[in-house]
Design a protein around this motif. Structure first.
Motif, PDB file in Angstrom:
ATOM      1  N   ALA A 130       0.823  -1.439   0.126  1.00 27.23           N
ATOM      2  CA  ALA A 130       0.235  -0.007   0.174  1.00 27.23           C
ATOM      3  C   ALA A 130       0.874   1.257  -0.071  1.00 27.23           C
ATOM      4  O   ALA A 130       0.518   2.346  -0.890  1.00 27.23           O
ATOM      5  CB  ALA A 130      -1.008   0.036   1.176  1.00 27.23           C
ATOM      6  N   ARG A 131       1.861   1.145   0.678  1.00 24.38           N
ATOM      7  CA  ARG A 131       2.956   2.263   0.702  1.00 24.38           C
ATOM      8  C   ARG A 131       3.407   2.719  -0.604  1.00 24.38           C
ATOM      9  O   ARG A 131       3.414   3.893  -1.117  1.00 24.38           O
ATOM     10  CB  ARG A 131       3.861   1.863   2.042  1.00 24.38           C
TER      11      ARG A 131
ATOM     12  N   SER B  85       2.500   1.524  -3.519  1.00 28.13           N
ATOM     13  CA  SER B  85       1.373   1.801  -4.464  1.00 28.13           C
ATOM     14  C   SER B  85       0.908   3.366  -4.216  1.00 28.13           C
ATOM     15  O   SER B  85       0.999   4.371  -5.120  1.00 28.13           O
ATOM     16  CB  SER B  85       0.068   1.087  -4.055  1.00 28.13           C
ATOM     17  N   SER B  86       0.739   3.876  -2.969  1.00 27.43           N
ATOM     18  CA  SER B  86       0.525   5.331  -2.846  1.00 27.43           C
ATOM     19  C   SER B  86       1.722   6.374  -3.463  1.00 27.43           C
ATOM     20  O   SER B  86       1.274   7.234  -3.707  1.00 27.43           O
ATOM     21  CB  SER B  86       0.321   5.507  -1.402  1.00 27.43           C
TER      22      SER B  86
END
Length: 501
Positions: free
Chosen positions: A14-15, A17-18
């Protein structure tokens, strides 16, 4: 343990991807915000910008005529270009140096190349800054910010690589036109020939830019007029036919001669299409000077509405209005003939005259007849003889004036737009013509007029002729004709009004 590793993996995914999302968004936003500049192109300024698109390509906007699209490359970014304005100072300097035209083609090429490079650099720097700052604010650490900046750089590199790999030089041979530019292939000839002889056509383009610049600069040589407080100065224009140069000429004379009213006797456009409506927006650029307009046979009802939207416009269609103390009657042309296939074009001069008689009859019984009537076609305007002291017309693209039997003066204006594209159809360019009329403020009577004649495309001549009425009128009443029954000569020999295209 397995569950913990799974959570860590999801959190790291998620990190990253963000961060990638921040980088891509920063790249797109940077191109849109920073990828736009004004760059000189010869004596003009061009606006260059990037926009998002599924198909990529290059779009050249030519307001109000339409646009030209080239399938130059693929990708999510489209290059847009538009000529924004002609710079008077640079134009004058350009005109004063005859040798500049020879180097114009190469100069334009270098300027466009420099503008594109600088625009790409600005867009990239803006993209890097946005991605870095947003990531720094979100994660409050410089490493994630550098990661987002890297993602933005990779995104821009991907865009550039896609454009480079899909670049199609041959796309110039297959342009797509919209709006009035759909007729462009007929105007420029076979496009394959243009590609094969590119250097020659580039030189012709440079010459065309030079000709337009010369015509633009001619008005700077006009003498400065000291206005008489007792005189109302009215500028008569007609048959602009979508020529943007006309606005520069009108604006220059309006400023230098302190013009208080502008009267346009029609044919502002060529086809009266919706695409041409934007051309009427230039009326507001003339400031607070009232712009009185009647519809010509090339102007549609839509054209008339577009003119009426301007704050300083006064549209007349079978009505009389008082403008700066002058009572002006006007009526639009009964025809709409953007081309010769239109059935309304079958109206004969006799039929137009009969239609004019119906319009003029109520004016004869009016307690206060108009000082001026504005009718597009001179054949119809002749029916106003005796109903008003002066009637202004256009349509024929030939300036002429004559004194009608009952004392009304008919003034037919030439083409203030040099007949538009028609000026390219003849060996001798159609001249740009407009006239400054001087009225007595108290009586509304015509006292004198100046005829302005500017050389057509590629010519630099400016001619101003002053004409005086034999006996200035003492009343606005049409029952008091001038003492002399003879016609006053003008820049073009007075003739009966010919049938215009």
């Amino acid at each position: 343990m397995k569950r913990l590793l799974h959570r860590l993996f999801n959190r790291r995914t998620a990190r990253w991807s963000s961060l990638v999302l921040i980088g891509v968004a920063g790249a797109l936003a940077g191109l849109l915000l920073g990828g736009r500049i004004q760059t000189p192109v010869g004596p003009a300024d061009a606006s260059l910008s990037f926009s998002l698109s599924q198909d990529g390509g290059t779009v050249v906007d030519v307001p109000p005529l339409g646009s030209l699209r080239l399938d130059s490359h693929s990708g999510p970014v489209t290059l847009k270009a538009q000529i924004s304005q002609l710079r008077p100072a640079a134009t004058e300097k350009f005109i004063n140096d005859p040798s500049a035209i020879d180097a114009l083609a190469e100069t334009i090429t270098d300027q466009i190349r420099h503008g594109l490079v600088w625009m790409a650099v600005r867009g990239a720097l803006t993209a890097f800054a946005l991605a870095f700052v947003v990531a720094l604010l979100v994660y409050r650490a410089w490493r994630p910010a550098l990661a987002a900046l890297t993602a933005a750089a990779v995104t821009l590199a991907a865009f550039g690589t896609a454009a480079w790999l899909t670049f199609r030089p041959a796309s110039v041979a297959e342009p797509r036109y919209t709006g009035l530019l759909a007729n462009a292939p007929q105007l420029v000839g076979d496009v394959q020939t243009v590609v094969q002889r590119f250097d020659e056509y580039r030189g012709m383009l440079a010459k065309l830019v030079g000709n337009v610049s010369e015509l633009y600069a001619t008005t700077s040589t006009l003498p400065i007029y000291e206005p008489d407080p007792s005189t109302l100065r009215v500028l008569h224009v007609s048959d602009i036919h979508l020529n943007p140069i006309a606005w520069d000429v009108i604006r220059s004379i309006t400023t230098q001669f302190k013009v208080e009213v502008i009267i346009d006797s029609g044919d502002l456009t060529d086809h009266g299409s919706r695409a041409e409506d934007r051309f009427a927006d230039n009326i507001e650029t003339l400031g607070d000077v009232p712009y009185v307009f009647v519809r010509g046979n090339h102007d549609s009802p839509g054209t008339q509405k577009a003119v009426a939207k301007n704050k300083n416009a006064v549209v007349l269609d079978d009505e009389t209005k008082t403008v700066e103390g002058l009572r002006i009657y006007g009526a639009g042309d009964p025809r709409f003939t953007p081309d010769k296939t239109t059935s309304d074009d079958s109206l004969t001069p006799e039929a137009l005259y009969a239609a004019g008689v119906q319009l003029a009859t109520p004016l004869r019984a009016a307690p206060e007849p108009p000082h001026v009537a504005v009718i597009h076609d001179g054949n119809q305007a002749k029916a106003f003889d005796g109903a008003t002291p002066l009637v202004l017309a256009g349509h024929s693209h030939r300036r002429a004036t004559e004194l009608l039997p009952q004392g009304t003066r008919l003034f037919v204006q030439g083409s203030t737009g040099g007949a538009g594209l028609r000026s390219l159809e003849h060996e001798t360019p159609t001249k740009v013509e407009l006239s400054l009329l001087y009225f007595n403020r108290e009586t509304g009577g015509l006292q004198a007029w100046d005829d302005f004649t500017l050389g057509g495309l590629g010519e630099q001549s400016v001619q101003v002729e002053l004409h005086l009425r034999p006996t200035p009128p003492t009343s606005a009443s049409p029952t008091s004709p001038p003492a002399s029954p003879t016609a006053t000569p003008s820049a073009s020999p007075p003739t009966s009004t010919p049938v215009a295209p």
